[in-house]
Enzyme design. Structure first.
Site, mmCIF file in Angstrom:
data_model
loop_
_atom_site.group_PDB
_atom_site.id
_atom_site.type_symbol
_atom_site.label_atom_id
_atom_site.label_comp_id
_atom_site.label_asym_id
_atom_site.label_seq_id
_atom_site.Cartn_x
_atom_site.Cartn_y
_atom_site.Cartn_z
ATOM 1 N N GLU A 31 0.844 -1.197 0.000
ATOM 2 C CA GLU A 31 0.000 0.000 0.000
ATOM 3 C C GLU A 31 0.876 1.243 0.000
ATOM 4 O OE1 GLU A 31 -2.336 0.637 3.587
ATOM 5 O OE2 GLU A 31 -1.078 -0.796 4.673
ATOM 6 N N GLU A 33 -4.042 0.010 -2.506
ATOM 7 C CA GLU A 33 -3.447 -1.137 -1.800
ATOM 8 C C GLU A 33 -3.932 -2.445 -2.410
ATOM 9 O OE1 GLU A 33 -3.180 -2.724 2.833
ATOM 10 O OE2 GLU A 33 -4.834 -1.416 2.238
#
Length: 381
Positions: A267, A362
């Site tokens: 992420e 993410e």
């Protein structure tokens, strides 16, 4: 004294290269500028990768892990379907509480929620603007989604504790498109750079280079997009969202390597602010510490609340709304007691400077013995 290598010595190193002929060899030559040792290194990497994809031993290892792979793939498919549904209904003017409860109820339905065997992996993060992570509305919150908001929608699903952690950013105003593209491409770069035996610091350096190549103009002012230096991706374990390893999104991280069989949440967070977050605002996210042993508690109410947490969440994260949904009332003092005792950890919202904007993308990846699988990848991102 060592004798310098001769052309004859180099000929002995070329045997492995001879299997690369035609366009493949020409491509290697072009990339390496004819340097025989660089050519040899690239060829060796190719042979190692070929061995991973064709090794019978590695394929046998995968067969042993197939039940786990299938669990996480099923959780990922639920994630894809839920986010597709949410993207269709999201619009300015929605109450954030309604948004979260719609998303969570859809997850519960599609995954056939069943105690700790299948369900929501952690609270729905819907952090707005300069709030980067760990914000979800507490009961009674009247926050409304606005046209000029930048919302990070970060939610998780799990089956048998195998977690899919995946997030995207929503912005209705197209002025924020470059900010969203920065974090989306930085995350894709992190995924591309990840792999078995890759150093975590190298991934961070590659992410930062891509992220900070973007600029965004807001109200006539140009901002360079910054990687938030104290936020990271992370390894994931069974019933453990943060399993010990951190994947930096700036250069200069640790030399630790990724290993075969690991799950990671890759992420990235891009910001128009300082690129640094601090804890602020009212806390909503909590999680029982993974390694906590038996801790004596004096307050009967704290013992009762801990029993509820153990039964319904174990070491998965939860929020106050989830306790309300279970019928718990007047629990804030007991919850504070559990936090003070080190049994439960609070996770307050993480904020850059007020007035800035943060975007996030993410994905969850799996480093299988034979390949890298981006389990949460969809047609959308």
């Amino acid at each position: 004294m060592e004798k310098p290598g001769t052309d004859q010595d180099n000929e002995g190193n070329l045997g492995i290269l001879n299997q690369f002929e035609g366009p493949v060899r020409e491509n290697l030559d072009a990339k390496c500028g004819g340097d025989v040792f660089l050519l040899l290194f690239v060829a060796l990497v190719g042979v190692i990768n070929l061995w991973r994809t064709t090794s019978e031993e590695k394929r046998d290892l995968e067969r042993l892990e197939k039940p786990i792979y299938n669990s996480v793939r099923q959780a990922a498919e639920v994630h894809r379907q839920v986010r597709k549904y949410m993207k269709d209904i999201l619009k300015p003017g929605m109450l954030m509480t309604d948004l979260c409860e719609t998303l969570e109820n859809t997850v519960r339905k599609l995954i056939s929620e069943n105690g700790l065997q299948a369900g929501i992996a952690f609270p729905t993060g819907c952090s707005l603007n300069w709030v980067a992570a760990h914000w979800t509305p507490n009961s009674g919150d009247k926050t409304v989604l606005q046209y000029d908001d930048v919302m990070k929608l970060d939610f998780g699903t799990h089956i048998n504790g195998h977690i899919v952690d995946c997030a995207f950013t929503v912005a209705f105003n197209p002025v924020f498109n470059p900010l969203l593209e920065a974090s989306r491409e930085a995350t894709n770069t992190g995924i591309k750079e990840s792999g078995i035996d890759v150093r975590l610091c190298d991934i961070g350096a590659a992410i930062q280079e891509v992220m900070e190549s973007y600029e965004v103009e807001i109200n006539g002012k140009v901002f360079q997009v910054k990687s938030i230096r104290n936020l990271n991706g992370h390894s994931i374990g069974p019933y453990q969202i943060h399993a010990g390893k951190s994947v930096p999104i700036v250069k200069g991280g640790e030399q630790t390597k990724m290993e075969e069989g690991e799950f990671y949440a890759i992420e990235t967070f891009g910001s128009t602010g300082k690129g640094y977050v601090r804890e602020d605002l009212e806390c909503s996210h909590y999680m029982k510490n993974f390694d906590v042993g038996h801790t004596p508690l004096r307050l009967p109410r704290a013992k009762q609340l801990l029993a509820t947490i153990n039964k319904n969440f174990s070491t998965l994260a939860f929020c106050r709304r989830y306790l309300d949904r279970l019928g718990e009332t007047k629990y804030l003092m007991a919850l504070k007691n559990l936090c003070d005792a080190g049994i439960v950890q609070p996770y307050p919202p993480l904020c850059d400077i007020k007035g800035s904007y943060v975007s996030q993308f993410e994905h969850t990846i799996l480093l299988r013995p034979t390949c890298k699988e981006v389990v949460s990848r969809g047609d959308d991102y």
